[in-house]
Design a protein around this motif. Structure first.
Motif, PDB file in Angstrom:
ATOM      1  N   PRO A 923      46.558  52.700  73.605  1.00 51.85           N
ATOM      2  CA  PRO A 923      47.725  52.004  74.165  1.00 51.85           C
ATOM      3  C   PRO A 923      48.816  51.810  73.112  1.00 51.85           C
ATOM      4  CG  PRO A 923      45.947  50.459  73.745  1.00 51.85           C
ATOM      5  CD  PRO A 923      45.387  51.826  73.485  1.00 51.85           C
ATOM      6  N   PHE A 924      50.063  51.739  73.605  1.00 50.82           N
ATOM      7  CA  PHE A 924      51.208  51.500  72.724  1.00 50.82           C
ATOM      8  C   PHE A 924      51.845  50.169  73.107  1.00 50.82           C
ATOM      9  CE2 PHE A 924      50.803  55.850  71.567  1.00 50.82           C
ATOM     10  CZ  PHE A 924      51.382  55.946  70.307  1.00 50.82           C
ATOM     11  N   TYR A 925      51.534  49.125  72.332  1.00 44.64           N
ATOM     12  CA  TYR A 925      52.115  47.828  72.655  1.00 44.64           C
ATOM     13  C   TYR A 925      53.623  47.793  72.384  1.00 44.64           C
ATOM     14  CZ  TYR A 925      51.904  47.181  67.589  1.00 44.64           C
ATOM     15  OH  TYR A 925      52.050  47.335  66.245  1.00 44.64           O
ATOM     16  N   LEU A 927      55.708  50.451  72.973  1.00 46.76           N
ATOM     17  CA  LEU A 927      56.240  51.666  73.572  1.00 46.76           C
ATOM     18  C   LEU A 927      57.749  51.557  73.806  1.00 46.76           C
ATOM     19  CD1 LEU A 927      55.645  54.454  74.804  1.00 46.76           C
ATOM     20  CD2 LEU A 927      55.303  53.316  76.998  1.00 46.76           C
ATOM     21  N   LEU A 956      54.997  60.870  74.654  1.00 40.78           N
ATOM     22  CA  LEU A 956      54.942  59.411  74.682  1.00 40.78           C
ATOM     23  C   LEU A 956      54.712  58.902  76.107  1.00 40.78           C
ATOM     24  CD1 LEU A 956      57.767  58.334  72.199  1.00 40.78           C
ATOM     25  CD2 LEU A 956      55.334  57.850  71.978  1.00 40.78           C
ATOM     26  N   LEU A 957      55.407  59.537  77.064  1.00 41.45           N
ATOM     27  CA  LEU A 957      55.256  59.094  78.461  1.00 41.45           C
ATOM     28  C   LEU A 957      53.837  59.368  78.976  1.00 41.45           C
ATOM     29  CD1 LEU A 957      58.718  60.086  79.950  1.00 41.45           C
ATOM     30  CD2 LEU A 957      57.883  57.807  79.404  1.00 41.45           C
ATOM     31  N   GLN A 960      51.644  56.736  77.746  1.00 42.53           N
ATOM     32  CA  GLN A 960      51.798  55.534  78.553  1.00 42.53           C
ATOM     33  C   GLN A 960      51.059  55.659  79.896  1.00 42.53           C
ATOM     34  OE1 GLN A 960      52.834  52.647  78.002  1.00 42.53           O
ATOM     35  NE2 GLN A 960      52.797  51.842  80.101  1.00 42.53           N
ATOM     36  N   TYR A 963      47.558  55.027  79.390  1.00 44.73           N
ATOM     37  CA  TYR A 963      47.362  53.600  79.201  1.00 44.73           C
ATOM     38  C   TYR A 963      47.337  52.872  80.550  1.00 44.73           C
ATOM     39  CZ  TYR A 963      48.367  48.809  77.717  1.00 44.73           C
ATOM     40  OH  TYR A 963      48.332  47.453  77.535  1.00 44.73           O
ATOM     41  N   GLU A 964      48.127  53.403  81.501  1.00 44.24           N
ATOM     42  CA  GLU A 964      48.180  52.793  82.823  1.00 44.24           C
ATOM     43  C   GLU A 964      46.959  53.181  83.687  1.00 44.24           C
ATOM     44  OE1 GLU A 964      51.899  53.943  84.452  1.00 44.24           O
ATOM     45  OE2 GLU A 964      53.081  52.673  83.095  1.00 44.24           O
ATOM     46  N   ARG A1003      61.163  54.266  83.277  1.00 43.08           N
ATOM     47  CA  ARG A1003      59.706  54.285  83.450  1.00 43.08           C
ATOM     48  C   ARG A1003      59.018  53.166  82.679  1.00 43.08           C
ATOM     49  NH1 ARG A1003      57.175  58.754  85.590  1.00 43.08           N
ATOM     50  NH2 ARG A1003      55.420  57.297  85.452  1.00 43.08           N
ATOM     51  N   LEU A1004      59.827  52.398  81.915  1.00 44.55           N
ATOM     52  CA  LEU A1004      59.249  51.384  81.046  1.00 44.55           C
ATOM     53  C   LEU A1004      58.753  50.186  81.862  1.00 44.55           C
ATOM     54  CD1 LEU A1004      59.086  51.343  77.921  1.00 44.55           C
ATOM     55  CD2 LEU A1004      60.929  49.671  77.978  1.00 44.55           C
ATOM     56  N   GLN A1008      58.710  44.923  78.963  1.00 46.47           N
ATOM     57  CA  GLN A1008      59.293  45.463  77.733  1.00 46.47           C
ATOM     58  C   GLN A1008      60.796  45.742  77.870  1.00 46.47           C
ATOM     59  OE1 GLN A1008      57.225  48.152  75.259  1.00 46.47           O
ATOM     60  NE2 GLN A1008      55.271  47.945  76.349  1.00 46.47           N
TER      61      GLN A1008
END
Length: 1580
Positions: A923-925, A927, A956-957, A960, A963-964, A1003-1004, A1008
């Motif tokens: 995960p990227f806290y 991101l 990167l996406l 994410q 992570y989801e 998409r964020l 965040q």
């Protein structure tokens, strides 16, 4: 017309000379001279008559007339007749001698008249003056002075009289007892002698060519006897000086035998005067004339006086010339003239006197002697060189003088004799003087001379001798070459090379035989190898020594035949190209320049291809090494030249021998020498790798580090410190060998021969050795990286080296940055981790780099080192991240360094290496931060970066998505479109790119959003404009979509926008920020306005830009304007505070919120887009801002802003105008401009109205200009404005009532008021203001009522009685101490009179006339003007039953009106002319009426005296009974405050007195039978 003669005018002017004002006297003098140009004889006769008739006129006034006579005579001498000349001469003679006392100015003026006349009428002048020059009677002082001045001004006319004058004068010399008479006799004798000499020198032009010197000799000698033997002994210095001045010219006229007889007394007597007079110039000048006279007669006794003369004159030459004493330089030159005179007769004795003086140790004596020798070189060429050579160690002043003497000797052929070469060497020595590096102590006697100036003089002398003196080329060629190689002449190299260039070129023109140097016959000349080595070495520092590089190369090029016959073609091609670089056509860095010179050397040696010559050349360079011990840069380059030569040399024994010699003789303590020696070994290794490594191996095995005798016994006595320096040099040599040697050969030798010997020395604390180790490792690593075989090379000791470098870094203190160890070690690491690191990059970052990322920020004086270290750190991070640029690697970087790593991650190179998704999804806290960093890069200006940025965003996406909870092989449609987009990125549509960036950001996750926005704002500062644009698009799109939930974040966002505008100065960023503000305001306008109003005043440019952003959309702009108007009107405009310093007075302080809102209104309305909104609120904005202007006149800033303004002034900043009134005016201007009333702004501005509005005293004038412009250009908008302004007439603020009244008053001056049906209401309001407590309001109300005559003249008749009553009430205003209301009432009444009914005015006519009469003489010129104009206008209503009454009023004011035609104010004069023209028809005198109508034109000047003459005649002929009234009224004005009127009153009386009465013939005085004179007291 009245005819006045020039003589009468002259008499009038001369009467006025009694005025004590110097300016008046000067004007009288100029006027007399002007008249004299037209009628010189008449004026001169008038002056003569006037001075004779006014015998008791004081002499200061006589002087003015005499000076004018002198000027007239001098300028018109050719046109004067004899009779006039005789009169003038007689008068001047009497004036000059009238007083026996000496009154200098008066008698001098008279004497000057005689001298002026004597230029043509010399006989008549002499005839007159000689009558007062009688034998046996001591003449007047100025008689003698006149004789003297006549002898100078008219030589040919005066000399024939001198014999008789001298005969009469000589007996009088004994009679003179007073010093001033003696002085004037000396003055006369001096000028008589000079005139006689001039006469004798020009006998061919003289009227009597038979005149001879003998005619005057005896008289002159007799006079000399008195002057020299008696008067010269006086104690009075002025008399002695006068005698000395006379003796010099007299000596030329004395009989030869008498002069010869007197010389033994005369010369010592003159010399003795030097001790009595501080100023020696006149003594020296006289002495020089005596010496010239003595030499001319061939004196023999002068020989006996020579020693005394030389001993007296020589110290004067040695004394410094003081610029503060005007005659000091003149005396210096006169003394040199004396030596010139003596040198003609006594050259040998003079030289015999001077030469011993050179041996004196006193600097000034030497310099003075040399100055004389420079000008007086003996005709016989004596061997002076040995004597001058003894002065080589003397002071700078002496050296300069010696150089000047040598220059003179060159021109006289001395340098062609034996010893000439020594003189040349002396000049070359002075050319090479070192510059002054420390300030010299200044003493009162010190000269300002420096070594630089002596050097410049010597350089110029050498060049002039080389180029301009014939036959010197035989002396200088090739002799000057001897000075090229010695190191002590380095400073003279540039002039030497230039002189040699000129000489060589000249020899080339003579032929090859003359040009070729025969080295065997010139044993002292340097060899060709020495010349080439020297000139090439000094060229390495080309800009030193006034551009010695270009000079040396040019000389080298010219000497190619004398260096080696094979070099001509190569050097002619290469050297001019190198010189071009030095002359600025193609500039090179120092490193590039050295490389070019080394390339030239390599090609030169290759072209020579003579092994013996090359060996000799390398040997010669080694010999020269020690010469450059004080020149480290040149020595460093010479080492490189030696390495180049050894590299070309094919003799390996010679190579090894020379390398051995270099190691034995090197000075290891010098850093430049260590570098040079190592470079030499490296360059040599290009062609001799084995020999170089072998020699270094021998060096390592030697006993040099053990201090024992062995192969390198030369080192046995060296200290430990020097041993470390030797080790440092050894290690550097290995590094340079690895750097320069062929890569295919050196790889196999790195670990076996190079690193094996380097590893012994890592355990050291010596800084020099440590730095050399790091540099050598760096060069070795670079050599490996640059090798084509680096991939296959096994670097077994790499980890050991990397660990050692890291250890060096860790030992450096974190809070200091004193040495480059950290920087150079990181550079070495950068190359060591390539192509693959032994340690994982993350381990290096975690364990070794965190402390290094915290570099010390305060490095005073070490900025270059700091920047170099940061650059090295960046390069190292690049190398590390390129090995593990994964999300984990990036995350590690953040964990290790935090924000300190941002500059490196936000660099394109780091982004460009992310080529595959992470193998382990985590995960990227943060991101949002990463997306904000990478997404804008999709719009980078470089296509390659755009592609890699899209890849980064793509991966990167997907991280994410993992992570989801999505599977690793899941493919998202939107993310996959990024791949398709890559195909068009070569030439993209940036709209698509920006949309892509937006889609990535959308998409964020919601949590965040704020962190994304904050980092996006940082992206606005990206140096790539495309990226910063993309960041701006993303920010605005996000706010548009999600901004509604950010109400509590508005102040933070507004502050962030402001900070970004401060940081980034780009137009697109400014526009994007304005769009952001607009989007926020459309959602939260009250919060945005409140946040912006909280900005500090004055608004900076960025805050202003944010306000202007609110003007883009009319609906929003109108809402914002209404909010701001509410804030302007809600609070009081100012608060009153009693100031301790100002006593009881109150100071008005602007309230902050209305002030800030006014500034905000100005900024919004300055935007062109605000026009529609402003137009909709035009009346409300206009009235609010107009009243805001009125309430801020004289209002001060709040205290906090006053201190800010003072701080800005102390920092020499130029702040925006903070004055509350200026801000309100600017807002009003902006509102009018955007409201379509641009013509109003221009009209008011052209008349200066905006500045007037800010003035407390003239505010109402500025408002009037605004009202006039509004009436003219914005009429349709006035009804609503007037309606809103009516209530303000009752405002509690005086300023608002003044502003409103002034605005209405000027509107009434325009017909637009009547057209808009506003007249009746406005007139009623103006009438109501007549009882206002403010005087200015009452005055303005009357002005408005008067303006109806211009704006609505047809309405005046209807309201005439009401208007007239208002004006009369205004004139009777009791609460009007300065008569402002009365003035306005009179002016307005004058305007209304043309439009009122006669019946309305006649009832008030007499009352008005009597009421305004006192204002005729008021101190205020405006009151005088208005009252007189009104009086003239009233005459139009005097017909009928008012005629007799008003006629009496005319008679009462007639004298006043006539006298005020001389009023100092032109407008009053104009008013008087108007009133008199109007009164004329009512006076019953046709002649007087015609006079007024014909002569009193407003645009014509008036001859007042002539006019009054005719007026008085008509008055006396038609109104004789008025005589007493006229005179008594005039007598009243004798005490007038105005000078011209005081002068006009007595003239008026005089004209009346001269005017003929009826039935009585003209006489000088007219009056009643009992006598006019006795009646008025004008008799004797």
């Amino acid at each position: 017309m009245l005819c006045v003669s020039f003589s009468e005018l002259a008499v009038t002017l001369m009467d006025a000379t009694t005025d004590k004002d110097p300016l008046v006297q000067e004007q009288i003098y100029n006027a007399l001279c002007y008249l004299g140009e037209s009628e010189p004889e008449e004026i001169l006769n008038s002056c003569d008559e006037y001075l004779r008739q006014h015998d008791k006129l004081a002499y200061p006034h006589r002087i003015v007339i005499l000076k004018a006579m002198e000027a007239v005579v001098k300028n018109n001498i050719a046109y004067l007749d004899k009779s006039t000349a005789k009169i003038v001469i007689f008068l001047a003679s009497n004036e000059m001698t009238k007083s026996k006392e000496i009154i200098c100015d008066w008698q001098q003026a008279a004497s000057n008249v005689l001298v002026a006349a004597g230029t043509r009428f010399i006989n008549k002048v002499m005839e007159e003056v000689l009558t007062k020059f009688q034998p046996g009677i001591l003449p007047h002082y100025f008689i003698m002075q006149t004789f003297a001045n006549l002898s100078v001004s008219n030589v040919f006319g005066m000399v024939p009289f001198l014999n008789s004058i001298l005969g009469t004068m000589l007996p009088m010399l004994g009679m003179a007892k007073q010093d001033n008479m003696k002085s004037v006799f000396c003055y006369a004798l001096q000028h008589f002698s000079e005139s006689i000499q001039e006469y004798l020198a020009n006998l061919d032009k003289a009227p009597d060519p038979t005149v001879r010197k003998d005619t005057f000799s005896n008289e002159i000698f007799n006079a000399y006897d008195v002057l020299f033997h008696i008067w010269l002994q006086s104690r009075e210095a002025k008399l002695r000086l006068a005698v000395v001045k006379a003796l010099g010219p007299m000596s030329h006229l004395m009989p030869s035998e008498k002069l010869e007889e007197q010389l033994p007394k005369l010369v010592p007597g003159i010399l003795a005067l030097y001790k009595k007079h501080a100023e020696a110039f006149y003594v020296t000048k006289s002495l020089c004339q005596i010496l010239e006279a003595s030499v001319n007669v061939g004196s023999r006794t002068l020989d006996t006086q020579l020693d005394a003369l030389l001993n007296t004159l020589h110290p004067q030459i040695c004394a410094p010339v003081e610029s503060s004493v005007p005659l000091s330089l003149k005396n210096h030159n006169e003394v040199l003239r004396c030596f010139t005179v003596l040198a003609c007769t006594f050259p040998d004795r003079l030289l015999g006197f001077l030469l011993p003086k050179l041996e004196n140790h006193n600097e000034r004596i030497r310099v003075g002697t040399l100055i004389i020798m420079r000008d007086q070189l003996p005709p016989t060429r004596l061997p002076l060189w040995s004597l001058l050579l003894s002065l080589c160690s003397a002071s700078l002043q002496v050296r300069r003088a010696v150089v000047q003497v040598i220059s003179a000797m060159a021109h006289h052929g001395y340098l062609e004799q034996a010893g000439g070469e020594v003189m040349i060497e002396y000049i070359v020595h002075q050319c090479s003087l070192p510059p002054d590096t420390q300030p010299r102590k200044q003493t009162p006697e010190a000269d300002d001379l420096t070594s630089d100036s002596v050097q410049n003089i010597s350089i110029n002398t050498l060049f002039l001798i080389s180029t301009t003196v014939d036959r010197m080329d035989e002396v200088l060629w090739p002799y000057l070459l001897e000075f090229v190689t010695p190191i002590q002449f380095t400073g003279a190299l540039t002039p030497l090379c230039r002189s040699l260039m000129h000489l060589a070129t000249k020899k080339q023109e003579e032929g090859e035989n003359a040009f070729l140097i025969h080295y065997d016959t010139h044993a002292n000349l340097p060899s060709p190898c020495a010349l080439m080595a020297r000139l090439l070495t000094v060229s390495s520092q080309p800009y030193l020594g006034d551009g010695r590089g270009a000079a040396a190369l040019r000389l080298l090029n010219v000497l190619h035949l004398n260096i080696h016959p094979k070099l001509g073609r190569l050097w002619k091609k290469k050297i001019p190209h190198l010189v071009e670089h030095l002359e600025g056509k193609k500039s090179l860095s120092p490193k590039e320049w050295e490389d070019e010179l080394l390339l030239l050397l390599r090609e030169t040696l290759t072209a020579i291809s003579d092994s013996a010559w090359i060996c000799q050349f390398s040997t010669e360079m080694c010999k020269q090494l020690n010469s450059y011990n004080g020149f480290p840069s040149e020595k460093n380059f010479l080492y490189k030249c030696i390495g180049t030569a050894l590299g070309v040399c094919s003799n390996k024994d010679v190579v090894q021998k020379q390398l051995q010699e270099l190691l034995e003789t090197a000075r290891y303590q010098e850093e430049e020498e260590r570098e040079g020696l190592a470079s030499s070994f490296g360059i040599c290794a290009i062609n001799h790798l084995d020999e170089t490594l072998a020699k270094l191996e021998d060096f390592v095995k030697s006993d040099v580090f053990k201090k024992s005798v062995g192969l390198f016994s030369i080192f046995k006595d060296r200290s430990d410190n020097e041993a470390e320096k030797i080790k440092s040099t050894l290690i550097l040599c290995y590094g340079y060998v690895a750097r320069y040697a062929p890569k295919e050969l050196v790889l196999s030798r790195i670990e076996a021969d190079i690193l094996r010997n380097i590893f012994h020395y890592f355990n050291t604390r010596d800084l020099t050795l440590k730095l050399c180790l790091i540099r050598s490792i760096c060069m070795i690593s670079q050599a490996i990286c640059n090798s084509a075989q680096s991939d296959a090379f096994v670097f077994s000791r790499k980890a050991e080296l990397l660990a050692q470098m890291m250890e060096f870094i860790k030992t450096e203190p974190l809070d200091l940055l004193r040495t480059p160890v950290r920087q150079r070690a990181m550079i070495s690491c950068t190359y060591l981790v390539y192509p693959f690191p032994v340690l994982p990059p993350r381990e290096i970052m975690r364990n070794h780099l965190p402390r290094q990322l915290e570099l010390p920020l305060h490095v005073s004086g070490m900025k270059p080192l700091y920047h170099d270290t940061v650059s090295a750190l960046k390069d190292l991070l690049k190398s590390l991240l390129q090995k593990e640029l994964t999300p984990h690697g990036l995350q590690s970087m953040f964990e290790v360094s935090g924000t300190r790593a941002m500059p490196f991650i936000n660099t394109r190179v780091f982004v460009s290496s992310l080529s595959s998704p992470a193998q382990t999804v985590v995960p990227f806290y943060n991101l949002g931060v990463l997306v904000a960093l990478f997404s804008p890069r999709c719009s980078d200006s470089l296509a390659s970066i755009r592609l890699r940025a899209v890849d980064c965003a793509y991966y990167l996406l997907y991280i994410q998505l993992c992570y989801e909870g999505f599977a690793h092989d899941y493919r998202d449609e939107m993310v996959e479109r990024l791949k398709d987009l890559k195909k068009g990125l070569e030439d993209p549509d940036f709209t698509i790119l920006f949309n892509t960036c937006y889609n990535i950001a959308m998409r964020l996750p919601p949590d965040q959003l704020m962190s994304l926005l904050l980092m996006m704002f940082e992206g606005l500062a990206d140096p790539d404009q495309n990226c910063s644009r993309a960041a701006a698009v993303m920010i605005n799109a996000l706010l548009k979509e999600r901004g509604g939930v950010l109400l509590d974040k508005v102040p933070v966002i507004v502050a962030l926008i402001h900070s970004k505008l401060q940081e980034v100065d780009e137009e697109h960023v400014r526009k994007a920020a304005q769009q952001t503000v607009y989007i926020l305001a459309s959602q939260h306008k009250t919060a945005v306005v409140s946040s912006l109003l909280g900005s500090s005043l004055p608004f900076d440019s960025h805050t202003c830009a944010m306000w202007k952003a609110l003007a883009t959309e009319p609906t929003l702009t109108s809402q914002i304007l209404e909010l701001l108007l509410d804030k302007v009107n809600r609070d009081v405009p100012y608060k009153e505070n009693k100031s301790f310093l100002s006593g009881s007075t109150c100071e008005r302080i602007a309230t902050p919120l209305p002030f800030a809102a006014t500034c905000a209104l100005h900024e919004i309305m300055s935007a062109p887009e605000s026009g529609a909104a402003v137009l909709g609120l035009y009346p409300h904005l206009f009235v609010a801002l107009l009243l805001r202007v009125s309430c801020t006149v004289g209002v001060q800033l709040p205290k906090n802003l006053q201190s800010k303004e003072r701080k800005s002034a102390s920092r020499s900043q130029v702040p925006r105008n903070l004055d509350p009134c200026s801000c309100a005016v600017e807002a009003l201007r902006a509102m009018l401009t955007q409201g379509g009333s641009d013509e109003v702004v221009k009209s008011v501005g052209s008349a200066g109205g905006w500045e007037l509005m800010k003035s407390s005293d003239q505010h109402h004038d500025g408002i009037a200009l605004l009202a006039s412009a509004m009436a003219k250009h914005a009429g349709p908008k006035l009804p609503l404005i007037v309606k809103n302004l009516f209530p303000m007439l009752n405002s509690v603020y005086d300023r608002q009532r003044i502003t409103t009244t002034a605005f209405f008053a000027e509107l009434l001056n325009s017909s637009v008021v009547s057209d808009l049906i506003l007249l009746e209401s406005m007139m009623d309001n103006m009438t109501g203001r007549q009882k206002d407590p403010c005087t200015l309001v009452r005055m303005l109300a009357l002005r408005g009522l008067g303006n109806i005559s211009s704006g609505s003249p047809d309405k005046v008749r209807k309201h005439g009685a009401q208007l007239l009553a208002s004006m009369v009430n205004g004139m009777d205003d009791k609460d009007d101490p300065n008569n402002l209301v009365a003035l306005e009432a009179m002016s307005s009444l004058s305007k209304l009179l043309d439009h009122v009914e006669e019946r309305d005015i006649r009832s008030m006519l007499l009352h008005i006339a009597i009421r305004i009469r006192p204002f005729f003489d008021n101190e205020n010129h405006e009151l005088r003007t208005s009252s007189i104009v009104l009086f003239g206008n009233l005459t139009k209503f005097s017909a009928g039953n008012c005629e007799d009454v008003f006629f009496e009023q005319i008679l009462n004011g007639l004298v006043t009106l006539l006298l005020h035609l001389q009023d100092p104010k032109p407008e009053v004069i104009k008013a008087c002319k108007f009133a008199l023209r109007m009164c004329g028809p009512n006076m019953g005198c046709e002649g007087l009426c015609d006079m007024f109508l014909n002569h009193l034109h407003e645009d014509r000047s008036l001859h007042y005296g002539e006019f009054m003459n005719h007026v008085c005649k008509h008055l006396m002929q038609n109104y004789p009974e008025m005589l007493n009234r006229l005179i008594s009224t005039n007598l009243f004005y004798f005490k007038s405050n105005w000078i011209d009127i005081r002068a006009a009153a007595p003239m008026f009386i005089g004209k009346i007195a001269l005017a003929p009465f009826p039935h009585r013939p003209y006489s000088r005085w007219l009056g009643p039978a009992e006598g006019f004179e006795s009646h008025w007291g004008l008799g004797a």
